[in-house]
Design an enzyme around this catalytic site. Structure first.
Site, PDB file in Angstrom:
ATOM      1  N   ASN A   1     -27.051   1.852  -4.400  1.00 50.26           N
ATOM      2  CA  ASN A   1     -26.000   2.930  -4.516  1.00 50.26           C
ATOM      3  C   ASN A   1     -26.116   3.983  -3.469  1.00 50.26           C
ATOM      4  OD1 ASN A   1     -25.232   1.333  -6.776  1.00 50.26           O
ATOM      5  ND2 ASN A   1     -25.348   2.979  -8.124  1.00 50.26           N
ATOM      6  N   GLY A   2     -27.540   4.584  -3.385  1.00 51.32           N
ATOM      7  CA  GLY A   2     -27.762   5.471  -2.640  1.00 51.32           C
ATOM      8  C   GLY A   2     -27.807   5.208  -1.126  1.00 51.32           C
TER       9      GLY A   2
ATOM     10  N   ASN B   1     -36.786   7.041 -13.220  1.00 57.35           N
ATOM     11  CA  ASN B   1     -35.536   7.632 -12.640  1.00 57.35           C
ATOM     12  C   ASN B   1     -35.173   9.243 -12.895  1.00 57.35           C
ATOM     13  OD1 ASN B   1     -33.263   4.567 -12.674  1.00 57.35           O
ATOM     14  ND2 ASN B   1     -34.447   5.404 -10.902  1.00 57.35           N
TER      15      ASN B   1
ATOM     16  N   ARG C   1     -35.705  11.685 -10.354  1.00 50.80           N
ATOM     17  CA  ARG C   1     -34.860  12.078  -9.298  1.00 50.80           C
ATOM     18  C   ARG C   1     -34.292  13.479  -9.429  1.00 50.80           C
ATOM     19  NH1 ARG C   1     -31.266   6.655  -7.820  1.00 50.80           N
ATOM     20  NH2 ARG C   1     -33.133   5.486  -7.443  1.00 50.80           N
TER      21      ARG C   1
ATOM     22  N   ILE D   1     -39.451  -6.077  -9.445  1.00 57.18           N
ATOM     23  CA  ILE D   1     -38.938  -6.262 -10.860  1.00 57.18           C
ATOM     24  C   ILE D   1     -38.772  -4.693 -11.246  1.00 57.18           C
ATOM     25  CG2 ILE D   1     -39.197  -6.884 -13.057  1.00 57.18           C
ATOM     26  CD1 ILE D   1     -38.590  -9.439 -11.162  1.00 57.18           C
TER      27      ILE D   1
ATOM     28  N   TRP E   1     -25.731   2.528   0.080  1.00 53.72           N
ATOM     29  CA  TRP E   1     -24.436   2.376   0.168  1.00 53.72           C
ATOM     30  C   TRP E   1     -23.647   3.712   0.537  1.00 53.72           C
ATOM     31  CZ3 TRP E   1     -20.002   4.184  -1.606  1.00 53.72           C
ATOM     32  CH2 TRP E   1     -18.535   3.577  -1.234  1.00 53.72           C
TER      33      TRP E   1
ATOM     34  N   SER F   1     -33.876   3.627 -15.364  1.00 52.87           N
ATOM     35  CA  SER F   1     -35.176   3.298 -15.608  1.00 52.87           C
ATOM     36  C   SER F   1     -35.923   4.573 -16.028  1.00 52.87           C
ATOM     37  CB  SER F   1     -36.066   2.928 -14.428  1.00 52.87           C
ATOM     38  OG  SER F   1     -36.334   3.777 -13.399  1.00 52.87           O
TER      39      SER F   1
ATOM     40  N   ASP G   1     -29.219  -2.004  -7.598  1.00 50.69           N
ATOM     41  CA  ASP G   1     -29.862  -1.281  -6.520  1.00 50.69           C
ATOM     42  C   ASP G   1     -29.049  -1.089  -5.484  1.00 50.69           C
ATOM     43  OD1 ASP G   1     -31.670   0.241  -5.833  1.00 50.69           O
ATOM     44  OD2 ASP G   1     -33.320  -1.505  -5.267  1.00 50.69           O
TER      45      ASP G   1
ATOM     46  N   HIS H   1     -22.947   6.025  -6.756  1.00 49.49           N
ATOM     47  CA  HIS H   1     -22.812   5.653  -8.278  1.00 49.49           C
ATOM     48  C   HIS H   1     -21.550   5.623  -8.903  1.00 49.49           C
ATOM     49  CE1 HIS H   1     -27.180   6.201  -8.011  1.00 49.49           C
ATOM     50  NE2 HIS H   1     -27.358   7.578  -8.009  1.00 49.49           N
TER      51      HIS H   1
HETATM   52  C1  FPP Z   1     -29.875   2.047  -8.166  1.00 46.47           C
HETATM   53  O1  FPP Z   1     -29.422   2.581  -6.599  1.00 46.47           O
HETATM   54  C2  FPP Z   1     -28.888   2.505  -9.168  1.00 46.47           C
HETATM   55  C3  FPP Z   1     -29.149   3.469 -10.362  1.00 46.47           C
HETATM   56  C4  FPP Z   1     -30.522   4.232 -10.328  1.00 46.47           C
HETATM   57  C5  FPP Z   1     -28.233   3.856 -11.335  1.00 46.47           C
HETATM   58  C6  FPP Z   1     -27.221   2.560 -11.668  1.00 46.47           C
HETATM   59  C7  FPP Z   1     -25.972   3.232 -11.991  1.00 46.47           C
HETATM   60  C8  FPP Z   1     -24.693   2.839 -12.027  1.00 46.47           C
HETATM   61  C9  FPP Z   1     -24.421   1.330 -11.418  1.00 46.47           C
HETATM   62  C10 FPP Z   1     -23.446   3.585 -12.299  1.00 46.47           C
HETATM   63  C11 FPP Z   1     -23.124   3.961 -13.678  1.00 46.47           C
HETATM   64  C12 FPP Z   1     -23.764   2.900 -14.832  1.00 46.47           C
HETATM   65  C13 FPP Z   1     -22.922   2.336 -15.777  1.00 46.47           C
HETATM   66  C14 FPP Z   1     -23.494   1.699 -16.693  1.00 46.47           C
HETATM   67  C15 FPP Z   1     -21.605   2.898 -16.014  1.00 46.47           C
HETATM   68  P1  FPP Z   1     -30.326   3.777  -5.967  1.00 46.47           P
HETATM   69  O2  FPP Z   1     -29.536   5.142  -6.280  1.00 46.47           O
HETATM   70  O3  FPP Z   1     -31.576   3.516  -6.389  1.00 46.47           O
HETATM   71  O4  FPP Z   1     -29.863   3.300  -4.538  1.00 46.47           O
HETATM   72  P2  FPP Z   1     -30.947   3.418  -3.310  1.00 46.47           P
HETATM   73  O5  FPP Z   1     -32.147   2.744  -3.538  1.00 46.47           O
HETATM   74  O6  FPP Z   1     -29.995   2.909  -2.061  1.00 46.47           O
HETATM   75  O7  FPP Z   1     -31.198   5.034  -3.395  1.00 46.47           O
END
Ligand code: FPP
Length: 245
Positions: A22-23, A68, A71, A195, A25, A65, A20, A37
């Site tokens: 990526n966004g 997701n 989104r 979770i 970051w 998930s 969790d 991502h």
């Molecule tokens: C959560 O961060 C992350 C995801 C919903 C996607 C996970 C995907 C990857 C790590 C990349 C590709 C995966 C593989 C297996 C190659 P978020 O977007 O919810 O972050 P935020 O809560 O800060 O917005």
């Protein structure tokens, strides 16, 4: 590789990770969520490499998930594209390094191009035995439980199973994770303490490690730190300290 403080004889058998942040970051760096991502994909590679070289036999990653799908369309499309490229790019390395790929979740909802390469990779890697990497894609812990109840109910109706035969082992055998052990350690990045519908039935005695580090920043050193922290825990499985082996 420097594994300061890590006891290699007491590693978890199965590590599960909620990736969790990526966004967030991306926002902090003034970049697009997709860029977050993309960086997250490099962290996936890092934790797979570390797990494999240390000898952790099972790693499960919550990559997408069921929720997701809500989104924005462009983000879902970009995530699916990332996943497809990841699988294409990694196939050779998976074969070279003995990585067996499994997937859990509602595969039918995935775009056909992703499903195709996913199924091809699963088939191609089925006999690899160094590490099993399970990708949770369009996964919902509650849905897994619903399907398990439906499966058992069907057997009861057919008469191949009686209500009194239903025990924990039978339930586990009807979940999507029937072939992998329960996680010893569950890591969640980005500071959230939830979770989020990942493993529910599978984590009764799993150690939880929540870190504020955002997923794209969670690399080898942060992972080793989580493993060292895990080794400091006293896992009693409901017993007292004195009873502990
Ligand atoms: C959560 O961060 C992350 C995801 C919903 C996607 C996970 C995907 C990857 C790590 C990349 C590709 C995966 C593989 C297996 C190659 P978020 O977007 O919810 O972050 P935020 O809560 O800060 O917005």
């Amino acid at each position: 590789m420097n594994h300061k403080g890590l006891d290699k004889s007491r590693l978890p058998r199965h590590v599960a990770i909620i990736m969790d942040g990526n966004g967030r970051w991306a926002r902090l760096k003034g970049k697009s969520r997709i860029e977050g991502h993309r960086k997250g994909r490099a962290s996936v590679k890092a934790v797979v490499d570390v797990s494999r070289t240390l000898g952790i036999p099972y790693l499960s990653l919550y990559a997408f998930s069921s929720e997701n799908w809500q989104r924005p369309r462009e983000e879902v499309g970009a995530l699916m594209g990332l996943l497809e490229h990841y699988l294409c790019d990694e196939q050779k390395r998976m074969m070279k390094n003995g990585i067996r790929l499994l997937a859990i979740g509602d595969r039918d909802r995935l775009p056909i191009s992703v499903r195709r390469v996913l199924e091809q990779t699963i088939e191609m890697t089925r006999d690899n035995a160094t590490i099993t990497v399970t990708l949770a894609l369009s996964y919902s812990g509650r849905h897994d439980i619903v399907k398990m109840v439906q499966g058992i109910a069907r057997k009861v109706r057919e008469g191949s199973c009686q209500p009194d035969d239903i025990d924990e082992a039978l339930i586990s055998a009807h979940t999507e994770t029937s072939t992998i052990p329960d996680p010893d350690l569950l890591i969640r990045t980005s500071g959230e303490m939830r979770i989020s519908n990942f493993f529910l039935w599978q984590i009764p005695y799993t150690e939880l490690y929540m870190t504020p580090t955002l997923w794209p920043d969670f690399r080898r050193d942060q992972y080793i730190q989580a493993l060292v922290d895990f080794q400091k825990r006293r896992r009693r499985f409901g017993k007292t300290d004195d009873q502990e082996p």
